[in-house]
Scaffold this active site. Sequence first.
Site, mmCIF file in Angstrom:
data_model
loop_
_atom_site.group_PDB
_atom_site.id
_atom_site.type_symbol
_atom_site.label_atom_id
_atom_site.label_comp_id
_atom_site.label_asym_id
_atom_site.label_seq_id
_atom_site.Cartn_x
_atom_site.Cartn_y
_atom_site.Cartn_z
ATOM 1 N N ASN A 1 -4.334 2.142 7.406
ATOM 2 C CA ASN A 1 -5.524 1.577 6.762
ATOM 3 C C ASN A 1 -5.481 1.834 5.264
ATOM 4 O O ASN A 1 -4.907 2.816 4.803
ATOM 5 C CB ASN A 1 -6.791 2.192 7.352
ATOM 6 C CG ASN A 1 -6.919 1.900 8.840
ATOM 7 O OD1 ASN A 1 -6.337 0.945 9.334
ATOM 8 N ND2 ASN A 1 -7.669 2.723 9.539
ATOM 9 N N ASP B 1 -8.436 1.764 3.423
ATOM 10 C CA ASP B 1 -9.843 1.871 3.030
ATOM 11 C C ASP B 1 -10.257 3.256 2.518
ATOM 12 O O ASP B 1 -11.372 3.425 2.030
ATOM 13 C CB ASP B 1 -10.743 1.469 4.215
ATOM 14 C CG ASP B 1 -10.383 2.192 5.502
ATOM 15 O OD1 ASP B 1 -10.077 3.400 5.459
ATOM 16 O OD2 ASP B 1 -10.408 1.539 6.566
ATOM 17 N N HIS C 1 0.188 2.303 3.672
ATOM 18 C CA HIS C 1 0.112 0.960 3.089
ATOM 19 C C HIS C 1 -0.705 0.917 1.807
ATOM 20 O O HIS C 1 -1.133 -0.151 1.380
ATOM 21 C CB HIS C 1 -0.456 -0.023 4.124
ATOM 22 C CG HIS C 1 0.441 -0.196 5.311
ATOM 23 N ND1 HIS C 1 0.004 -0.702 6.507
ATOM 24 C CD2 HIS C 1 1.761 0.094 5.476
ATOM 25 C CE1 HIS C 1 1.021 -0.730 7.364
ATOM 26 N NE2 HIS C 1 2.093 -0.253 6.772
ATOM 27 N N CYS D 1 -0.622 -2.788 -12.163
ATOM 28 C CA CYS D 1 0.052 -3.841 -12.928
ATOM 29 C C CYS D 1 1.508 -3.874 -12.506
ATOM 30 O O CYS D 1 2.205 -2.860 -12.543
ATOM 31 C CB CYS D 1 -0.054 -3.578 -14.429
ATOM 32 S SG CYS D 1 0.988 -4.710 -15.393
ATOM 33 N N CYS E 1 -0.700 -5.131 -21.021
ATOM 34 C CA CYS E 1 0.559 -5.872 -21.235
ATOM 35 C C CYS E 1 0.484 -7.327 -20.789
ATOM 36 O O CYS E 1 1.452 -8.060 -20.946
ATOM 37 C CB CYS E 1 1.707 -5.163 -20.510
ATOM 38 S SG CYS E 1 1.758 -5.474 -18.737
ATOM 39 N N GLY F 1 -6.292 3.605 17.305
ATOM 40 C CA GLY F 1 -6.722 2.303 16.809
ATOM 41 C C GLY F 1 -5.636 1.469 16.168
ATOM 42 O O GLY F 1 -5.891 0.737 15.226
ATOM 43 N N SER G 1 -2.268 -1.166 17.167
ATOM 44 C CA SER G 1 -1.433 -1.849 18.155
ATOM 45 C C SER G 1 0.053 -1.569 17.887
ATOM 46 O O SER G 1 0.896 -1.919 18.705
ATOM 47 C CB SER G 1 -1.693 -3.348 18.105
ATOM 48 O OG SER G 1 -1.370 -3.859 16.821
ATOM 49 N N GLY H 1 -6.708 -2.607 22.895
ATOM 50 C CA GLY H 1 -5.769 -3.560 23.479
ATOM 51 C C GLY H 1 -4.404 -2.946 23.732
ATOM 52 O O GLY H 1 -4.229 -1.734 23.685
ATOM 53 N N CYS I 1 -12.351 3.877 19.572
ATOM 54 C CA CYS I 1 -11.867 5.141 19.004
ATOM 55 C C CYS I 1 -12.950 6.215 18.953
ATOM 56 O O CYS I 1 -12.737 7.348 19.402
ATOM 57 C CB CYS I 1 -11.323 4.905 17.601
ATOM 58 S SG CYS I 1 -9.950 3.751 17.568
#
Length: 279
Positions: free
Chosen positions: A100, A102, A117, A125, A179, A216, A218, A244, A260
């Site tokens: 996640n 967040d 991620h 930039c 820049c 949580g 897959s 799932g 979860c």
Amino acid sequence: MTASALREFIYAQTKLLVLTGAGCSTASGIPDYRDADGEWKRGRPIMLQDFLADEHSRKRYWARGLIGWRRMRTAQPNDAHRALATLEAQDRVVQLVTQNVDGLHQAAGSRNVIDLHGRVDVVRCLTCERRLPREQVQVALVERNPGFAALDAVEAPDGDAALDGVDFTAFEVPACEACGGVLKPDVVFFGERVPPDRVQRAFAAVDEADAMLVVGSSLMVYSGYRFARAMADAGKPIAALNVGRTRADDLLALKVTDRCADALAFVLDEQPGALRMDS
Ligand SMILES: [Zn+2]
């Protein structure tokens, strides 16, 4: 039965590697990408190659992001985040790796977090590598695009939003003030490589951990799946809680299909004085 099995699994461990995905944040109002069969709910998210190659793609991305960010920036951690932070405080978690972007694990109090991620609250930039807060870019987006700022849309993952049938030609995307380079959220897009140092740190945690808890996710994306694969190859047990199916179902010692926060509720229930919000 599986709920008590999950409790036994977790409390038997002192060196858990926790891997989390979108399902951990859905109760915080951040929708996930995939349905229970692991298929895309709203079409595939933007690819890095499109973002880099095509100005119109960038306009479309930031126009949707302008609206989606409103939801993202107010999202609060839920009991799943709090339960995992509590397990870390109990010295049961050697590393939390999240797919996640967040920042809600850190908001809930988890300290040992690898944002595999990246983070959606940071913008980078691509030319000079300067980083700036997403909120600052939001101000610039709204100033340049008051008409778009007035639009509403269905929120999608990662601060994106679905805006079908809208013409983005007139949308103005701010450039780097230092820049003039292209600005990109500091998140790993589809088609983009996860920075190697993050991957190495996560694999180091695979070595150190004696079990894995998937929350949580897959695991459809290889960037997360590979850690489950490595745990299984090392003969270490994996438990997964996901509504799932997961790509790693055949690797699991234990699978729980509750939401979860529900599946982890026992952690907060058994922790006197735990900070808990009624939902
Ligand atoms: Zn720059």
